[in-house]
Design a protein around this motif. Structure first.
Motif, PDB file in Angstrom:
ATOM      1  N   ALA A 134       0.813  -1.219   0.000  1.00  0.00           N
ATOM      2  CA  ALA A 134       0.000   0.000   0.000  1.00  0.00           C
ATOM      3  C   ALA A 134       0.850   1.275   0.000  1.00  0.00           C
ATOM      4  CB  ALA A 134      -0.936   0.009   1.213  1.00  0.00           C
ATOM      5  N   GLY A 135       2.163   1.127   0.129  1.00  0.00           N
ATOM      6  CA  GLY A 135       3.049   2.288   0.128  1.00  0.00           C
ATOM      7  C   GLY A 135       3.080   3.045   1.438  1.00  0.00           C
ATOM      8  N   LEU A 136       2.667   2.392   2.527  1.00  0.00           N
ATOM      9  CA  LEU A 136       2.617   3.056   3.830  1.00  0.00           C
ATOM     10  C   LEU A 136       3.885   2.843   4.655  1.00  0.00           C
ATOM     11  CD1 LEU A 136      -1.098   2.194   4.638  1.00  0.00           C
ATOM     12  CD2 LEU A 136      -0.188   4.334   3.722  1.00  0.00           C
ATOM     13  N   ASP A 151      22.609  -5.251  11.241  1.00  0.00           N
ATOM     14  CA  ASP A 151      22.427  -6.700  11.216  1.00  0.00           C
ATOM     15  C   ASP A 151      21.836  -7.074   9.862  1.00  0.00           C
ATOM     16  OD1 ASP A 151      21.805  -9.367  11.511  1.00  0.00           O
ATOM     17  OD2 ASP A 151      20.553  -9.107  13.291  1.00  0.00           O
ATOM     18  N   ARG A 152      22.702  -7.483   8.947  1.00  0.00           N
ATOM     19  CA  ARG A 152      22.281  -7.738   7.567  1.00  0.00           C
ATOM     20  C   ARG A 152      21.300  -8.904   7.451  1.00  0.00           C
ATOM     21  NH1 ARG A 152      23.363  -4.244   3.816  1.00  0.00           N
ATOM     22  NH2 ARG A 152      23.910  -5.760   2.253  1.00  0.00           N
ATOM     23  N   ARG A 153      21.040  -9.610   8.550  1.00  0.00           N
ATOM     24  CA  ARG A 153      20.047 -10.689   8.526  1.00  0.00           C
ATOM     25  C   ARG A 153      18.661 -10.173   8.835  1.00  0.00           C
ATOM     26  NH1 ARG A 153      22.117 -13.968  13.190  1.00  0.00           N
ATOM     27  NH2 ARG A 153      22.605 -11.858  13.781  1.00  0.00           N
ATOM     28  N   SER A 154      18.555  -8.906   9.182  1.00  0.00           N
ATOM     29  CA  SER A 154      17.286  -8.333   9.618  1.00  0.00           C
ATOM     30  C   SER A 154      16.906  -7.134   8.755  1.00  0.00           C
ATOM     31  CB  SER A 154      17.400  -7.900  11.084  1.00  0.00           C
ATOM     32  OG  SER A 154      16.168  -7.413  11.556  1.00  0.00           O
ATOM     33  N   PHE A 155      15.652  -6.758   8.869  1.00  0.00           N
ATOM     34  CA  PHE A 155      15.136  -5.610   8.138  1.00  0.00           C
ATOM     35  C   PHE A 155      14.744  -4.506   9.104  1.00  0.00           C
ATOM     36  CE2 PHE A 155      14.380  -9.080   5.201  1.00  0.00           C
ATOM     37  CZ  PHE A 155      14.732  -8.532   3.984  1.00  0.00           C
ATOM     38  N   ARG A 156      14.665  -3.314   8.574  1.00  0.00           N
ATOM     39  CA  ARG A 156      14.128  -2.165   9.299  1.00  0.00           C
ATOM     40  C   ARG A 156      12.873  -1.736   8.538  1.00  0.00           C
ATOM     41  NH1 ARG A 156      16.308  -1.092  13.815  1.00  0.00           N
ATOM     42  NH2 ARG A 156      15.995   1.121  13.756  1.00  0.00           N
ATOM     43  N   ILE A 157      11.849  -1.405   9.267  1.00  0.00           N
ATOM     44  CA  ILE A 157      10.599  -0.963   8.668  1.00  0.00           C
ATOM     45  C   ILE A 157      10.445   0.519   8.989  1.00  0.00           C
ATOM     46  CG2 ILE A 157       8.107  -1.326   8.523  1.00  0.00           C
ATOM     47  CD1 ILE A 157       9.929  -3.766   7.739  1.00  0.00           C
ATOM     48  N   THR A 158      10.222   1.320   7.943  1.00  0.00           N
ATOM     49  CA  THR A 158      10.131   2.768   8.106  1.00  0.00           C
ATOM     50  C   THR A 158       8.791   3.270   7.574  1.00  0.00           C
ATOM     51  OG1 THR A 158      12.523   2.964   7.846  1.00  0.00           O
ATOM     52  CG2 THR A 158      11.249   4.977   7.533  1.00  0.00           C
ATOM     53  N   LEU A 159       8.190   4.148   8.316  1.00  0.00           N
ATOM     54  CA  LEU A 159       6.949   4.795   7.919  1.00  0.00           C
ATOM     55  C   LEU A 159       7.241   5.723   6.743  1.00  0.00           C
ATOM     56  CD1 LEU A 159       4.033   4.917   9.068  1.00  0.00           C
ATOM     57  CD2 LEU A 159       4.792   6.807  10.499  1.00  0.00           C
ATOM     58  N   THR A 160       6.456   5.624   5.670  1.00  0.00           N
ATOM     59  CA  THR A 160       6.598   6.544   4.537  1.00  0.00           C
ATOM     60  C   THR A 160       5.806   7.815   4.825  1.00  0.00           C
ATOM     61  OG1 THR A 160       4.654   5.694   3.396  1.00  0.00           O
ATOM     62  CG2 THR A 160       6.783   4.616   2.900  1.00  0.00           C
ATOM     63  N   GLY A 161       5.976   8.821   3.976  1.00  0.00           N
ATOM     64  CA  GLY A 161       5.180  10.041   4.115  1.00  0.00           C
ATOM     65  C   GLY A 161       3.697   9.735   4.022  1.00  0.00           C
ATOM     66  N   LYS A 162       3.324   8.852   3.106  1.00  0.00           N
ATOM     67  CA  LYS A 162       1.922   8.450   2.961  1.00  0.00           C
ATOM     68  C   LYS A 162       1.436   7.748   4.229  1.00  0.00           C
ATOM     69  CE  LYS A 162      -1.058   5.622  -0.006  1.00  0.00           C
ATOM     70  NZ  LYS A 162      -1.092   4.703  -1.163  1.00  0.00           N
ATOM     71  N   GLY A 163       2.287   6.892   4.802  1.00  0.00           N
ATOM     72  CA  GLY A 163       1.936   6.194   6.040  1.00  0.00           C
ATOM     73  C   GLY A 163       1.783   7.149   7.203  1.00  0.00           C
ATOM     74  N   LEU A 164       2.659   8.134   7.277  1.00  0.00           N
ATOM     75  CA  LEU A 164       2.591   9.145   8.338  1.00  0.00           C
ATOM     76  C   LEU A 164       1.277   9.926   8.247  1.00  0.00           C
ATOM     77  CD1 LEU A 164       4.056  10.669  10.668  1.00  0.00           C
ATOM     78  CD2 LEU A 164       4.977  12.183   8.912  1.00  0.00           C
ATOM     79  N   ARG A 165       0.911  10.322   7.047  1.00  0.00           N
ATOM     80  CA  ARG A 165      -0.353  11.058   6.876  1.00  0.00           C
ATOM     81  C   ARG A 165      -1.547  10.182   7.242  1.00  0.00           C
ATOM     82  NH1 ARG A 165       2.783  12.678   2.634  1.00  0.00           N
ATOM     83  NH2 ARG A 165       1.781  11.261   1.146  1.00  0.00           N
TER      84      ARG A 165
END
Length: 167
Positions: free
Chosen positions: A101-103, A112-126
């Motif tokens: 959904a692009g959020l 830690d290259r075995r893991s991911f980071r999840i970041t809120l997009t501008g669309k998600g923030l709104r």
């Protein structure tokens, strides 16, 4: 307000149980029965608020966890799963939907290259800010119907109850 005006369906249920089972202590049934009623009534109303913003409850919870984390609004899936008290598999499913959904955006964790980071997009923030604003306003209206001090007393009592259940 007279006692008769204050009675509700839970009072009737408790009276019926007292008649049928006078041997039981039913003093707590009213409190917990009403908590169940309130939760059952708030759930669909909250879902409707989130749906107006294109979200399901669980998706809102993920976006809200990211938003509460503060800039740069980034957490690992493990951190979010722990905060939201859910399985990592369930968290992955929610993240997948939010990413499509692009959020949120998913990127490799530089630490830690075995893991991911999840970041809120501008669309998600709104989206999360709009949903939270409407949700908070609705809860404020409901809370304002409590008398002076009732809201704080209820919050304090529920905090004690939650601590009792967690310990």
């Amino acid at each position: 307000m007279s006692e008769g005006d204050r009675r509700d369906a839970m009072d009737v249920i408790i009276d019926q149980w007292r008649r049928e089972r006078p041997d039981l202590d039913l003093s707590a049934m009213g409190v917990f029965g009403r908590l169940v009623q309130v939760a059952a009534m708030l759930g669909p109303a909250s879902e409707a608020v989130f749906a107006r913003h294109g979200l399901r409850r669980g998706e809102f919870d993920v976006l809200a966890a990211l938003r509460r984390s503060g800039p740069p609004y980034t957490l690992t899936p493990s951190e979010m799963a722990a905060e939201l008290m859910m399985s990592r598999a369930g968290m992955t499913s929610r993240i997948d939907r939010l990413e499509v959904a692009g959020l949120v955006e998913r990127s490799l964790d530089p630490d830690d290259r075995r893991s991911f980071r999840i970041t809120l997009t501008g669309k998600g923030l709104r989206a999360v800010d709009a949903a939270l604003g409407e949700h908070a306003a609705r809860l404020s209206v409901l809370s304002s119907r409590l008398g002076d001090g009732e809201s704080r007393a209820l919050e304090d009592a529920l905090r004690t109850l939650v601590r009792t259940l967690v310990d």
